[in-house]
Design a protein around this motif. Sequence first.
Motif, PDB file in Angstrom:
ATOM      1  N   GLY A   1       2.125   5.066  -6.792  1.00  0.00           N
ATOM      2  CA  GLY A   1       2.298   5.649  -5.476  1.00  0.00           C
ATOM      3  C   GLY A   1       3.412   5.206  -4.402  1.00  0.00           C
ATOM      4  N   ALA A   2       4.242   5.672  -4.278  1.00  0.00           N
ATOM      5  CA  ALA A   2       5.511   5.168  -3.459  1.00  0.00           C
ATOM      6  C   ALA A   2       5.319   5.728  -1.814  1.00  0.00           C
ATOM      7  N   GLY A   3       4.016   5.775  -1.564  1.00  0.00           N
ATOM      8  CA  GLY A   3       3.853   6.186  -0.077  1.00  0.00           C
ATOM      9  C   GLY A   3       4.017   4.693   0.643  1.00  0.00           C
ATOM     10  N   TYR A   4       3.746   4.745   2.125  1.00  0.00           N
ATOM     11  CA  TYR A   4       3.815   3.377   2.887  1.00  0.00           C
ATOM     12  C   TYR A   4       3.139   2.312   2.249  1.00  0.00           C
ATOM     13  N   ALA A   5       1.719   2.851   1.982  1.00  0.00           N
ATOM     14  CA  ALA A   5       0.862   1.716   1.332  1.00  0.00           C
ATOM     15  C   ALA A   5       1.463   1.121   0.365  1.00  0.00           C
ATOM     16  N   GLY A   6       1.887   2.029  -0.849  1.00  0.00           N
ATOM     17  CA  GLY A   6       2.334   1.323  -2.093  1.00  0.00           C
ATOM     18  C   GLY A   6       3.599   0.601  -2.000  1.00  0.00           C
ATOM     19  N   LEU A   7       4.398   0.988  -1.078  1.00  0.00           N
ATOM     20  CA  LEU A   7       5.859   0.295  -0.761  1.00  0.00           C
ATOM     21  C   LEU A   7       5.363  -0.963   0.031  1.00  0.00           C
ATOM     22  N   ALA A   8       4.661  -0.848   0.746  1.00  0.00           N
ATOM     23  CA  ALA A   8       4.607  -2.204   1.471  1.00  0.00           C
ATOM     24  C   ALA A   8       3.740  -3.162   0.895  1.00  0.00           C
ATOM     25  N   CYS A   9       2.929  -2.744  -0.204  1.00  0.00           N
ATOM     26  CA  CYS A   9       2.264  -3.779  -1.236  1.00  0.00           C
ATOM     27  C   CYS A   9       3.520  -4.137  -2.162  1.00  0.00           C
ATOM     28  N   ALA A  10       4.433  -3.328  -2.546  1.00  0.00           N
ATOM     29  CA  ALA A  10       5.509  -3.685  -3.607  1.00  0.00           C
ATOM     30  C   ALA A  10       6.450  -4.696  -2.895  1.00  0.00           C
ATOM     31  N   VAL A  11       6.883  -4.384  -1.642  1.00  0.00           N
ATOM     32  CA  VAL A  11       7.793  -5.166  -0.789  1.00  0.00           C
ATOM     33  C   VAL A  11       7.137  -6.654  -0.698  1.00  0.00           C
ATOM     34  N   GLU A  12       6.078  -6.744  -0.535  1.00  0.00           N
ATOM     35  CA  GLU A  12       5.214  -8.474  -0.287  1.00  0.00           C
ATOM     36  C   GLU A  12       5.311  -8.652  -1.594  1.00  0.00           C
ATOM     37  N   LEU A  13       5.162  -8.270  -2.755  1.00  0.00           N
ATOM     38  CA  LEU A  13       4.959  -8.806  -3.930  1.00  0.00           C
ATOM     39  C   LEU A  13       6.382  -9.060  -4.469  1.00  0.00           C
ATOM     40  N   ALA A  14       7.238  -8.311  -4.171  1.00  0.00           N
ATOM     41  CA  ALA A  14       8.875  -8.633  -4.350  1.00  0.00           C
ATOM     42  C   ALA A  14       9.306  -9.753  -3.805  1.00  0.00           C
ATOM     43  N   ARG A  15       8.860  -9.887  -2.524  1.00  0.00           N
ATOM     44  CA  ARG A  15       9.445 -11.087  -1.591  1.00  0.00           C
ATOM     45  C   ARG A  15       8.839 -12.504  -2.361  1.00  0.00           C
ATOM     46  N   LYS A  16       7.871 -12.445  -3.034  1.00  0.00           N
ATOM     47  CA  LYS A  16       7.119 -13.563  -3.560  1.00  0.00           C
ATOM     48  C   LYS A  16       7.595 -13.587  -5.269  1.00  0.00           C
ATOM     49  N   ARG A  17       8.597 -12.749  -5.504  1.00  0.00           N
ATOM     50  CA  ARG A  17       9.309 -12.893  -6.870  1.00  0.00           C
ATOM     51  C   ARG A  17       8.286 -12.459  -7.828  1.00  0.00           C
ATOM     52  N   VAL A  18       7.210 -11.286  -7.510  1.00  0.00           N
ATOM     53  CA  VAL A  18       6.577 -10.931  -8.610  1.00  0.00           C
ATOM     54  C   VAL A  18       7.047  -9.662  -9.083  1.00  0.00           C
ATOM     55  N   PRO A  19       7.095  -9.601 -10.526  1.00  0.00           N
ATOM     56  CA  PRO A  19       7.616  -8.388 -11.053  1.00  0.00           C
ATOM     57  C   PRO A  19       6.768  -7.267 -10.782  1.00  0.00           C
ATOM     58  N   VAL A  20       7.379  -6.292 -10.239  1.00  0.00           N
ATOM     59  CA  VAL A  20       6.681  -5.287  -9.746  1.00  0.00           C
ATOM     60  C   VAL A  20       7.322  -3.852 -10.182  1.00  0.00           C
ATOM     61  N   THR A  21       6.449  -2.907 -10.546  1.00  0.00           N
ATOM     62  CA  THR A  21       6.884  -1.336 -10.809  1.00  0.00           C
ATOM     63  C   THR A  21       6.198  -0.453 -10.157  1.00  0.00           C
ATOM     64  N   VAL A  22       7.109   0.426  -9.227  1.00  0.00           N
ATOM     65  CA  VAL A  22       6.293   1.379  -8.419  1.00  0.00           C
ATOM     66  C   VAL A  22       6.382   2.640  -9.252  1.00  0.00           C
ATOM     67  N   PHE A  23       5.270   3.423  -9.254  1.00  0.00           N
ATOM     68  CA  PHE A  23       5.486   4.840  -9.969  1.00  0.00           C
ATOM     69  C   PHE A  23       5.191   5.889  -8.988  1.00  0.00           C
ATOM     70  N   GLU A  24       6.186   6.856  -8.912  1.00  0.00           N
ATOM     71  CA  GLU A  24       5.960   8.009  -7.942  1.00  0.00           C
ATOM     72  C   GLU A  24       6.135   9.458  -8.627  1.00  0.00           C
ATOM     73  N   ARG A  25       5.189  10.240  -8.563  1.00  0.00           N
ATOM     74  CA  ARG A  25       5.184  11.587  -9.374  1.00  0.00           C
ATOM     75  C   ARG A  25       6.302  12.495  -8.779  1.00  0.00           C
TER      76      ARG A  25
END
Length: 435
Positions: free
Chosen positions: A9-33
Amino acid sequence: MSGAVAIIGAGYAGLACAVELARKRVPVTVFERSHTLGGRARVVAKDGWRIDNGQHILIGAYTEMTRLLRLTGGSPKVLAHLPLTLHTPGGMHLQAVPLPAPLHLAVGLFRATGLSWADRLGMLRLMRFLRKRRFRVDPQMTVHRLLGETSQPLHLSKLVWEPLCVAALNTPIAEASAQVFANVLRDSLAAGASASELLIPRVDLSELFPVPAARFLAVRRGKLRTGTAVDAIRRVSGGFRLDGDPANQLYEQVVVATAPHHAGALLASAGDCDRLAAMIDALPAEPITTVYLALGKSQHLAHPMIGLAGGPAQWAFDRGQFGGPAGLIACVISACGEHEALSREDLLLTVHAQLERELQRRLPSPEWSQVITEKRATFACRPGLVRPGPQTPVPGLWLAGDYLDSDYPATLESAVRSGVDTAARVLRTLSSVGR
């Protein structure tokens, strides 16, 4: 293991989560239909026009949203900062002043037009009632009951409390949670002039945060797979695999950040989540309808945002005053109502007539119009509603979304706060196993 995290999910919640993880250099993949970012707060392209699927505003108290905008490189100019202004044509005008609480509201009330002294005292009485109780009320209390117990004048309720409640909670006052409404008032009207400022996007909702977030992820090696539907989550040795992932990658953690009506099926596919999935599926929903009327460049409203008292629309926004096309008016109808029985054509005529009636002037026929209805825009914010938390019964499987348990109703702020909170939990879990 890789420590990779998948976010569905690439809504505001999913992207906020992804940004915070990427900021800490965690490998993250976001899926959006979808091919459009933003989820239930996104841009819609139609007939050469770019409009939002619904009109969203923020307030100064929504600090996580503004923090993430700064973090992802968004310009502060994308938000119009307006003092809290409640204007109903021919009804009332109330504007907060730049003073510490409670003076910002008290002075604004003293200067207000269209309110009697009984109305002014009623507003102060409600705020004093809530302050005395530290903004805690009976969990089963509705907003209607709260207004009754604090003897709010009918005129004040119709012009101020009801529109504010339906705008914030997207739930009629007879059903809306007084506690959640009190939380919103605590962090806005009771918190000072800057906290109660209205922040209205000058750009479309996909450009506001999702697009800068996508760029933020790209430079940190995060992956964003749009047009990719995840149909199921499979637990395998060492983590999870996703049906629909073209890379068939192994993920150590998975975050389900879809709308609630999609989350249940994904949780059920992972196993051991039947009760949680049933709880989410049972959440009641409320719609939001936005009627766009392009009335021509010569047409504008007296204020960027005005209240409408005669129904069905409760608010009108002059998009031309926020960098959009001149004369484009967005009229918002929150929650369910009799308007749902109208055809698209009848609804357009009804809202156009309502604008004419409340502005007390003839308006040209629309050069272009559009009706967008999100049938399940938010959960119905009712007293005692049980909302799930971010943790699921499956280790490594998480939730993020504006419907999760929090002080706030379903807003952009609650969505990003949920995403940030879930990211923190994922990071703690990863660090506990040696990262």
